[in-house]
Design an enzyme around this catalytic site. Structure first.
Site, short mmCIF file in Angstrom:
data_model
loop_
_atom_site.label_atom_id
_atom_site.label_comp_id
_atom_site.label_asym_id
_atom_site.label_seq_id
_atom_site.Cartn_x
_atom_site.Cartn_y
_atom_site.Cartn_z
N ASP A 94 43.88 -47.91 -39.99
CA ASP A 94 44.07 -48.86 -38.89
C ASP A 94 42.70 -49.22 -38.33
O ASP A 94 41.93 -48.34 -37.97
CB ASP A 94 44.96 -48.22 -37.82
N ASN A 128 39.40 -60.48 -32.95
CA ASN A 128 40.27 -61.66 -32.92
C ASN A 128 40.10 -62.43 -31.62
O ASN A 128 39.96 -63.64 -31.61
CB ASN A 128 41.73 -61.20 -33.00
N HIS A 166 40.95 -66.37 -34.73
CA HIS A 166 41.79 -65.80 -35.78
C HIS A 166 41.22 -65.97 -37.17
O HIS A 166 41.47 -65.16 -38.06
CB HIS A 166 43.20 -66.39 -35.68
N ASP A 219 40.97 -63.14 -39.88
CA ASP A 219 41.44 -63.22 -41.28
C ASP A 219 40.35 -62.79 -42.24
O ASP A 219 40.60 -62.07 -43.21
CB ASP A 219 41.88 -64.65 -41.60
N ASP A 278 46.59 -55.05 -38.52
CA ASP A 278 45.35 -54.49 -39.08
C ASP A 278 45.62 -53.13 -39.70
O ASP A 278 44.74 -52.28 -39.72
CB ASP A 278 44.28 -54.40 -37.99
#
Ligand code: C2E
Ligand code: MG
Ligand code: MG
Length: 555
Positions: free
Chosen positions: A138, A146, A151, A155, A181
């Site tokens: 994680d 973000n 975003h 990505d 994530d």
């Protein structure tokens, strides 16, 4: 025959085409047989005609031959079309399976397909006598990336991390993105060689840590990993995919708790800890509703005269299951689960009622959480509590910690100002631990500074602490702010403090915090309970009621 253009994958209609295919095959076969038959008699006639030895083949037979040729061409074309259709159908099916089983952003398996793929790999590896490690990864600061960079940057981070982790995966290992994530890896390893998995986790952490370039910025990502394993033949460890995921998840949560950017193997104690935490959460939720949170009181003394000048209220949780619990345990949890305001208001309300019975010379200080300062109605709420209890705001003091100053400073300033306008005093608690700047101290209208107990209680033993207390004292004098010293544990500390200046003080030297009944008994002994007809009690409360009515009208 050209196909009509279409944006969707063309899956040919099964029945129609099958029927057509059989007819086409029949026609082509018949045509070939006829071609052989007619061709056998027509072709020699044609050859003879070319040699001038005959008048040529029978026109009927020639026409039949031409028809045969046309039919063979038709059959061949149909065969070609069929091949193309089959290839297209296979590609469309592959694409549909890919969409159903993988995550389009990273190309990893998706959550839905992870269980089945993991269980298949477990079965395969156990049959060969191999073990399986299940890793949950994680990212630690993904939300922040973000939020700060958008975003698209998020990505890119996910794609880069997936590629880096994939680069570390041994053969036959699975890599899945479980969502957001969070990634999972399922890795076969030789029995008894879990050290290989330790090495793998360490190198994943190292690779993920490398900076990621995004436009003009460099993004730093770290990852927390939870590990668990399934051994062949060991029934305790031969878990299914869901159980492995659950255990790895708990281990990952543990890595986060222990500081992130690290890995931990699952241990059953972690599960107990997590269970305790969830019991604590529900205990606190119910405890707030049932009034299990109560005020304790710690004496505050004027060090110059030695007289009692007031109390600091410190919340305690009287849990039916766990006994008396201190605020260091329940305040952070109450903040996290969103019940801190309700909890705080309930203990402050009780404290105000208790303090009504004290002598008019005594003050009441309460602590509040930084989260409460975000509430635009906070000042109103405090005022309402004062009115309801009929307690004069001039004797009420709110302690805010330095961490509050890291919040939106403009909001904090206007809140402090509106509290002060009602006559409430504001002090800065635990001063010296939170790096608040001098500039901030000057611009915020505090009434008092409280030196953190860590400096005070180490005064006789630690020369640096004396220097710090001296500096804070000078600062307080410069800004015209009186100072309270917390953590006076023994007469030596008191002695040292007296040398450094004039303070109010509190600490175990004067007694431990006590509940309302004990506090009241002590005040009775000191003849410091309110006189029944004390006029100080009613007049300011009336003033507050007036102010509250006025502010309500404005709102
Ligand atoms: P604080 O405001 O700095 O409160 C003083 C803490 O120091 C209290 O711990 C008190 O028992 C302890 N203390 C007092 N004298 C001495 C001493 O001589 N030596 C030592 N070592 N410690 C001493 P407590 O009651 O455990 O409270 C801890 C913290 O929890 C408080 O620190 C305060 O920040 C917070 N807290 C307490 N009640 C509430 C509340 O109702 N709301 C919020 N938001 N926080 C609270
Ligand atoms: Mg305090
Ligand atoms: Mg303090």
């Amino acid at each position: 025959m050209p196909h009509p253009p279409s944006s969707e994958p063309r899956l040919p209609s099964k029945f129609g085409s099958a029927e057509r295919d059989i007819v086409a095959l029949g026609i082509a076969t018949a045509a070939i047989i006829m071609f052989v038959g007619t061709g056998g008699s027509v072709m020699p006639d044609i050859v003879r005609r070319l040699g001038g030895m005959s008048s040529g083949p029978d026109p009927m037979l020639t026409n039949a031959l031409l028809l045969n040729i046309a039919l063979i061409i038709f059959g061949w074309r149909r065969y070609r079309e069929l091949t193309v259709e089959v290839a297209e159908r296979r590609r469309a099916e592959q694409q549909a399976r890919l969409l159903a089983e993988t995550d389009p952003l990273t190309g990893c398996l998706n959550r839905r397909s992870t269980s089945a793929a993991t269980e298949a790999l477990i079965a395969e590896c156990h049959a060969r006598g191999e073990s399986i490690a299940f890793l949950i990864l994680d990212l630690d600061n993904f939300k922040q990336i973000n939020d700060l960079n958008g975003h698209l940057a998020g990505d890119t981070v996910l794609q880069t991390v997936a590629a880096r982790v994939r680069g570390e995966m041994p053969e036959r290992a699975l890599l899945a993105r479980l969502g957001g994530d969070e990634f999972a890896c399922v890795v076969p390893f030789a029995r008894g060689r879990s050290d290989r998995i330790d090495q793998l986790a360490a190198s994943i952490i190292e690779r993920v840590n490398a900076p990621i370039e995004w436009e003009a910025a460099t993004l730093d990502v770290t990852v927390s990993i939870g590990l668990t394993r399934s051994e062949p033949g060991d029934t305790a460890c031969e878990a299914d995919a869901e159980a492995l995921l659950h255990m790895a998840d708990i281990a990952m949560y543990n890595s986060k708790k222990r500081g992130r950017n690290r890995y931990h193997w699952f241990e059953s104690a972690m599960e107990n800890e997590l269970r305790f935490r969830s019991e604590l959460e529900s205990g606190i939720r119910h405890g707030v509703a049932r009034g299990e949170f109560i005020p304790y009181y710690e004496q505050q003394i004027d060090l110059r005269t030695g007289l009692l000048v007031g109390f600091e209220m410190l919340a305690r949780w009287q849990s039916p299951q766990l006994g008396l619990i201190g605020p260091d345990i329940f305040i952070p949890v109450a903040e996290e689960i969103g019940v801190i305001a309700e909890l705080s208001e309930s203990v402050i309300a009780q404290a105000l009622v208790d303090a009504r019975a004290w002598d008019a010379s005594l003050t009441l200080s309460v602590n509040i959480s930084p989260l409460q300062l975000r509430d635009p109605w906070f000042a109103q709420k405090m005022l309402r509590l004062l009115v309801e209890a009929g307690f004069p705001p001039q004797r009420f003091e709110i302690e805010i910690t330095e961490s509050c100053l890291h919040e939106n400073i403009g909001v904090v300033r206007s809140l402090i100002t509106s509290l002060k306008n009602q006559g409430i005093k504001i002090s800065l608690d635990d001063f010296g631990t939170g790096y608040s700047s001098l500039a901030q101290l000057r611009t915020l209208p505090f009434d008092r500074i409280k030196i953190d107990r860590s400096f005070v209680s180490s005064l006789p033993a630690n020369h640096d602490s004396a220097t710090i207390v001296q500096a804070i004292t000078a600062l307080g004098e410069g800004l015209g702010l009186p100072i309270t010293a917390e953590g006076i544990e023994n007469p030596e500390i008191l002695e040292e403090l007296r040398k450094l200046g004039s303070f109010k003080g509190q600490g175990y030297l004067y007694g431990y915090p006590e509940d309302a009944a004990h506090t009241r008994r002590k005040l009775a002994e000191l003849q410091l309970l309110a006189k029944v007809d004390d006029p100080a009690m009613s007049a300011p409360a009336a003033t507050v009621a007036g102010t509250l009515a006025a502010t309500r009208k404005q709102a």
